[in-house]
Design a protein around this motif. Structure first.
Motif, PDB file in Angstrom:
ATOM      1  N   ARG A 102      13.882  17.053  -9.869  1.00 43.18           N
ATOM      2  CA  ARG A 102      14.425  16.395 -11.028  1.00 43.18           C
ATOM      3  C   ARG A 102      15.155  17.113 -12.084  1.00 43.18           C
ATOM      4  O   ARG A 102      16.172  16.503 -12.442  1.00 43.18           O
ATOM      5  CB  ARG A 102      13.297  15.619 -11.884  1.00 43.18           C
ATOM      6  N   PRO A 103      14.896  18.324 -12.602  1.00 46.82           N
ATOM      7  CA  PRO A 103      15.647  18.939 -13.656  1.00 46.82           C
ATOM      8  C   PRO A 103      17.185  19.020 -13.213  1.00 46.82           C
ATOM      9  O   PRO A 103      18.045  18.753 -13.849  1.00 46.82           O
ATOM     10  CB  PRO A 103      14.996  20.163 -13.560  1.00 46.82           C
ATOM     11  N   ASP A 104      17.487  19.607 -11.727  1.00 50.34           N
ATOM     12  CA  ASP A 104      18.638  19.584 -11.553  1.00 50.34           C
ATOM     13  C   ASP A 104      19.647  18.171 -11.597  1.00 50.34           C
ATOM     14  O   ASP A 104      20.552  17.887 -11.807  1.00 50.34           O
ATOM     15  CB  ASP A 104      18.830  20.162 -10.211  1.00 50.34           C
ATOM     16  N   ILE A 105      18.501  17.186 -10.977  1.00 51.25           N
ATOM     17  CA  ILE A 105      19.348  15.901 -10.801  1.00 51.25           C
ATOM     18  C   ILE A 105      19.518  15.490 -12.586  1.00 51.25           C
ATOM     19  O   ILE A 105      20.607  14.675 -12.833  1.00 51.25           O
ATOM     20  CB  ILE A 105      18.219  14.858 -10.356  1.00 51.25           C
ATOM     21  N   LYS A 106      18.606  15.592 -13.299  1.00 46.92           N
ATOM     22  CA  LYS A 106      18.968  15.282 -14.627  1.00 46.92           C
ATOM     23  C   LYS A 106      20.074  15.935 -15.282  1.00 46.92           C
ATOM     24  O   LYS A 106      20.783  15.349 -15.913  1.00 46.92           O
ATOM     25  CB  LYS A 106      17.263  15.694 -15.611  1.00 46.92           C
ATOM     26  N   LYS A 107      20.368  17.154 -15.056  1.00 45.49           N
ATOM     27  CA  LYS A 107      21.344  18.229 -15.595  1.00 45.49           C
ATOM     28  C   LYS A 107      22.731  17.310 -15.003  1.00 45.49           C
ATOM     29  O   LYS A 107      23.618  17.204 -15.770  1.00 45.49           O
ATOM     30  CB  LYS A 107      21.160  19.457 -14.977  1.00 45.49           C
ATOM     31  N   ASP A 108      22.879  16.924 -13.649  1.00 42.86           N
ATOM     32  CA  ASP A 108      23.827  16.543 -13.299  1.00 42.86           C
ATOM     33  C   ASP A 108      24.264  15.003 -13.682  1.00 42.86           C
ATOM     34  O   ASP A 108      25.223  14.561 -13.771  1.00 42.86           O
ATOM     35  CB  ASP A 108      23.886  16.438 -11.721  1.00 42.86           C
ATOM     36  N   VAL A 109      23.156  14.248 -13.986  1.00 41.80           N
ATOM     37  CA  VAL A 109      23.116  12.763 -14.531  1.00 41.80           C
ATOM     38  C   VAL A 109      23.769  13.115 -15.875  1.00 41.80           C
ATOM     39  O   VAL A 109      24.500  12.054 -16.368  1.00 41.80           O
ATOM     40  CB  VAL A 109      21.907  12.166 -14.526  1.00 41.80           C
TER      41      VAL A 109
END
Length: 939
Positions: free
Chosen positions: A620-627
């Motif tokens: 999720r942290p990486d997904i959050k960053k990309d979003v």
């Protein structure tokens, strides 16, 4: 010309044999002509048709003349034969002979068939009917000749075809002639002689059968003397008793393993059957029982005697042994012997007995064995298997989970024996059987086995997790040894139960219930141990870098592999059949087997989801960053470029998951990551400051690209799985956020039309109106007729209602005024009957969201007017809007619409408009609607 006749040449008593050797038999053959007078012969002159016929005519007249003069007739000579007497056997000969002439000039043709016999007979001065002594002698002669043929033969007697030598047949023939022994007497003598010798030498039953059939064909009533009938009756009785003695020892004399022996048995039974259908047997033995009544008791005795021998050998072997195992194996061996005998009775013996004698051999055999097994074998079995609990437990523990213990081999042997009952005829099946409850003898042992299997399964699961190793099971998918071992353990338990084939399904239910519970508990235990192992390895720690590794995928696959092992259990253990039998017996159960499996499956699925969700949480942290990068990229960057980093990150990580996970587990990971993405998008909308429509348009397009990515041309998540409720809510919100203000206003009225369409309740009352369009004048006419059952809004229990008419949205109808009806005092059912005309084009009415809003208000002099309800009418559907002729409102039916109140539900267009504080049109619109809704709530 062909002729036939019978010539019997009797030689004189003083005839010398040398004369027979030198003399010849001479026969003349004539054509006899009927006696005809000359006058009668002459009358046939007119029938002559040729010169040749004329010659015959004169010959006939001449013969008639000679006949009338002499004393005899004159016949035509056809030919003669000349045959040496020495070539005629005493037993006779039947042949065709060629006719010869008296001289070489004779013109003779044709053949004659003659039956010639040569015999001599001594006149002894005895009565022809008094030849009992001769008959006895004749039988003795046959016996002597039979013995001679058997003695000189080098083959077994049963292979002899029964033919006597030519000399023996000559002597017998001469003896029969001299003793006036009839053909039927000769047949009796032959049968009796061969039957007696059969007791000594076992002749062919086919030979005996032929003799019986020949005797039956020749015999007629009163053709035998009383002494002869008595002798024949005794012979029949002896033969039948001899055959019955062989039936009694049938398993040794006619073993089922020998096809030759079975053929001899078939022939013997045919002989018995032939005797009992012969007329002569019924005549000489009128009081004998029918054949089935004779055979059935013998089959029973033979079966019991054979069983006693088998039992004696078994008991002897058991006494010689000192070990419990050896005793059980001896019992197994005996039971298997009985099963082999029943199989032979069914496939080999019964077809012969049933077809030839109408005797159900198998039924008799099974009933006898089943009865003695209950009396004798039952005691032995119970004494053997009623061992102490510790002994049973030790034996089962040493079996290493297999059914190969002596105890259960004995169970399976008895199971096979009991299964033969299905081959009984229907009537026999319904009778009470003794051995069918055999399985109850072993119930306690099965219960112990299941208890021990449960304990051993738990131990095996713990050990399997401790010694876990990766093993390739099939290409592209990996498990570890622990999951394979656990599934194998479950399979052994179910295989054990399948082999038991417990006959009483009602009685089997508690055992099946225990098996299901043990397997389900074992599966959940395995999932817990795997999960605890992940925790111990730091899988749920927040510190350190998280990587999607192959061991993690294997762990997830392990749990799924064991979980799938539960799915075949309902079919394997026959849940439906069990339930059906319970229903028939009116047995109520507290636990549903399907529920047990479902609960375990759900428990394991939750464990898998916990692990899978952790993967998504870690990502999720990486997904959050990309979003975040997607949302804050410059507005000029298109959606496919803005979402590029996010899709690259997902692709890199999902590649490892896809190559190492089962499809079901990979889909779980995808689903969890998809849910994380939806949450991130939703959080952006709810937490970020409202942005311009272009921002949300790009998010909307990015969401569509992600749907395609996760679907992967139907190789990933299905469209149904992707389009969850959360997805639909998010897509709906983004579709609203990306609209401009006027489009949102139009969307608002579309939502209201949908609410109006779906409203069926009349809790706020209803209104009757007519609305139509006059196309040529661009006029809209609205007639407000009345309202009914309005809600009371005044203290007196009534209202002062009036109706406000407004065309919306405002930007579609900017110059159309708002109108209202008169106020009707103190009523809940006001009658208005007012008509209004508006100047509106049909194009305006066909715009998206174009509606006529009828708002019913309660007039108040002191305070603000109260909101009673509203109605939305879609303008594109009113009569005349498409140019059709509308002559007047009288021709148009009025419409009845229920009043509705604002009911905010979910995210609506009004909610999005309320966030656009920078837009004056949006602010003004929201202000009006908010005021109206506040009036509705207060009312």
């Amino acid at each position: 010309m062909l002729a036939s006749g019978f010539i019997n040449v009797d030689l004189p008593n003083d005839c010398d044999l040398e004369d027979v050797n030198t003399d010849r038999l001479h026969l003349d053959i004539w054509d006899h002509d009927d006696e005809v007078s000359v006058f009668d012969a002459a009358k046939t002159l007119n029938e002559v048709q040729s010169l040749r016929g004329l010659g015959r005519f004169f010959k006939q007249v001449a013969q008639s003349a000679r006949t009338s003069k002499g004393s005899g007739s004159v016949d035509d000579f056809l030919g003669c034969i000349d045959h040496p007497l020495k070539d005629i056997p005493s037993t006779g000969v039947e042949e065709w002979y060629k006719l010869e002439g008296r001289s070489s000039k004779s013109s003779i043709q044709g053949d004659i068939k003659l039956m010639l016999s040569l015999a001599t007979r001594e006149d002894r001065g005895l009565d022809e009917d008094d030849n009992w002594t001769d008959v006895r002698q004749h039988e003795d002669l046959i016996s002597v000749f039979i013995q001679h043929e058997i003695s000189k033969s080098h083959e077994q007697p049963l292979k002899w075809n029964g033919e006597l030598s030519k000399a023996a047949e000559t002597i017998l023939h001469q003896h029969a002639i001299q003793g006036d022994i009839t053909a039927v007497q000769q047949a009796v003598c032959r049968w009796m002689a061969y039957a007696r010798k059969h007791f000594e030498h076992s002749l062919s039953y086919n030979l005996l059968l032929q003799l019986l059939r020949n005797l039956d064909k020749l015999w007629s009533a009163e053709s035998l003397s009383r002494e002869e009938e008595e002798g024949l009756a005794q012979c029949f009785t002896n033969f039948i008793n001899y055959c019955l003695s062989l039936i009694r020892k049938q398993r040794e004399v006619f073993p089922s393993s020998s096809k030759t022996a079975l053929r001899r048995l078939e022939s013997m039974l045919q002989c018995l059957g032939q005797i009992h259908v012969m007329k002569i047997y019924k005549h000489v033995c009128p009081f004998n029982n029918e054949l089935p009544l004779l055979v059935k008791p013998i089959v029973k005795k033979g079966t019991i005697e054979w069983y006693e021998r088998v039992l004696h050998l078994t008991q002897k072997k058991v006494k010689a042994q000192h070990s419990e195992d050896d005793m059980i194996h001896s019992l197994i061996e005996m039971t298997n012997t009985l099963n082999i005998d029943l199989a032979a009775a069914d496939t080999c013996y019964n077809p012969l007995y049933e077809r030839i004698l109408n005797v159900t051999y198998f039924d008799i055999t099974f009933r006898q064995l089943e009865k003695v097994l209950d009396v004798e074998f039952h005691k032995t079995v119970q004494q053997t298997i009623r061992k102490p609990d510790s002994t049973i437990r030790t034996e089962i523990q040493e079996s290493k989970g297999n059914i190969g213990t002596g105890l259960f081999e004995l169970y399976l042997a008895l199971q096979e024996f009991s299964s033969f009952r299905d081959k009984l005829v229907m009537g026999e099946r319904k009778q009470k059987l003794h051995i069918v409850q055999y399985y109850q003898w072993f119930r306690f042992a099965v219960q112990k086995w299941l208890d021990i299997a449960k304990t051993k399964a738990k131990q095996r699961i713990h050990r399997a997790v401790q010694l876990d190793k990766v093993v390739d099971v099939k290409s592209g998918v990996k498990y570890s040894t622990s999951s394979v071992d656990v599934v194998c353990c479950f399979s052994q338990i179910t295989e054990f139960w399948k082999q038991l084939k417990w006959p009483d399904l009602v009685d089997a239910f508690p055992l099946v219930q225990q098996i299901i519970k043990d397997i389900c508990d074992g599966a959940v235990l395995y999932a817990d141990l795997i999960h605890q192992k992940l925790i111990a390895e730091g899988y749920y720690d927040d510190e350190g870098q998280f990587d999607i590794s192959e061991p993690l995928c294997i762990t997830i696959n392990n749990v799924e592999h064991v979980r799938k092992a539960l799915k075949p259990l309902p079919d394997t253990l026959q849940f439906d059949r069990l339930q059906s039998e319970l229903d028939k017996s009116n047995v109520r159960i507290q636990t549903n087997l399907y529920t047990m499996i479902k609960e375990s499956d759900s428990n394991m699925s939750k464990k898998i989801k916990t692990v899978v969700d952790r993967v998504a949480d870690k990502m999720r942290p990486d997904i959050k960053k990309d979003v975040f990068h997607l949302n804050w990229a410059p507005e000029t960057v298109p959606a496919e470029d803005a979402v590029g980093d996010l899709m690259t990150y997902l692709d890199n990580n999902l590649l490892t998951l896809n190559s190492n996970l089962l499809k079901s587990n990979f889909d779980r990971i995808l689903q969890s990551i998809w849910e994380e993405l939806l949450e991130e998008f939703k959080e952006v909308i709810e937490t970020e400051e409202p942005r311009q429509t272009l921002f949300y348009k790009r998010m909307y397009e990015a969401l569509g690209l992600l749907v395609d990515f996760f679907n992967a041309n139907e190789k990933g998540l299905t469209m149904a799985e992707l389009q969850s409720k959360e997805f639909k809510d998010l897509k709906n919100r983004l579709s609203l956020y990306k609209m401009d203000t006027f489009a949102l206003m139009e969307k608002f009225y579309e939502e209201k039309l949908e609410q109006q369409k779906n409203t069926t309740s009349k809790e706020y009352g209803e209104i009757n109106v007519r609305v139509w369009c006059k196309h040529d004048t661009h006029s809209i006419f609205v007639e407000v007729i009345d309202a009914k059952n309005l809600i009371p809004l005044d203290a007196n229990g009534f209202s002062d209602p009036y109706v406000v008419l407004q065309f919306c949205p405002d930007h579609v109808f900017p110059h159309v005024p708002t109108e209202q009806t008169r106020i009707v005092k103190k009523t809940l059912n006001p009658v208005f009957e007012e008509t209004f005309e508006f100047s509106i084009t049909p194009e305006q009415c066909k715009r998206r969201g174009a509606v006529l809003v009828l708002t019913v208000m309660d007039h108040d002099y002191v305070f603000q007017n109260d909101f009673a309800g509203e109605v939305y009418i879609q303008l594109c559907d009113i009569p005349g809007i498409n140019g059709e002729d509308v002559s007047g409102y009288e021709s148009i039916s009025f419409m009845t619409k229920p009043l509705i109140h604002p009911k905010p539900k979910g995210i609506s267009a009004l909610d999005v408009l309320a966030k656009r504080l920078w837009d004056e049109d949006a602010v003004a619109f929201v202000k009006r609607r908010t005021k109206l809704e506040s009036q509705s709530q207060s009312g």
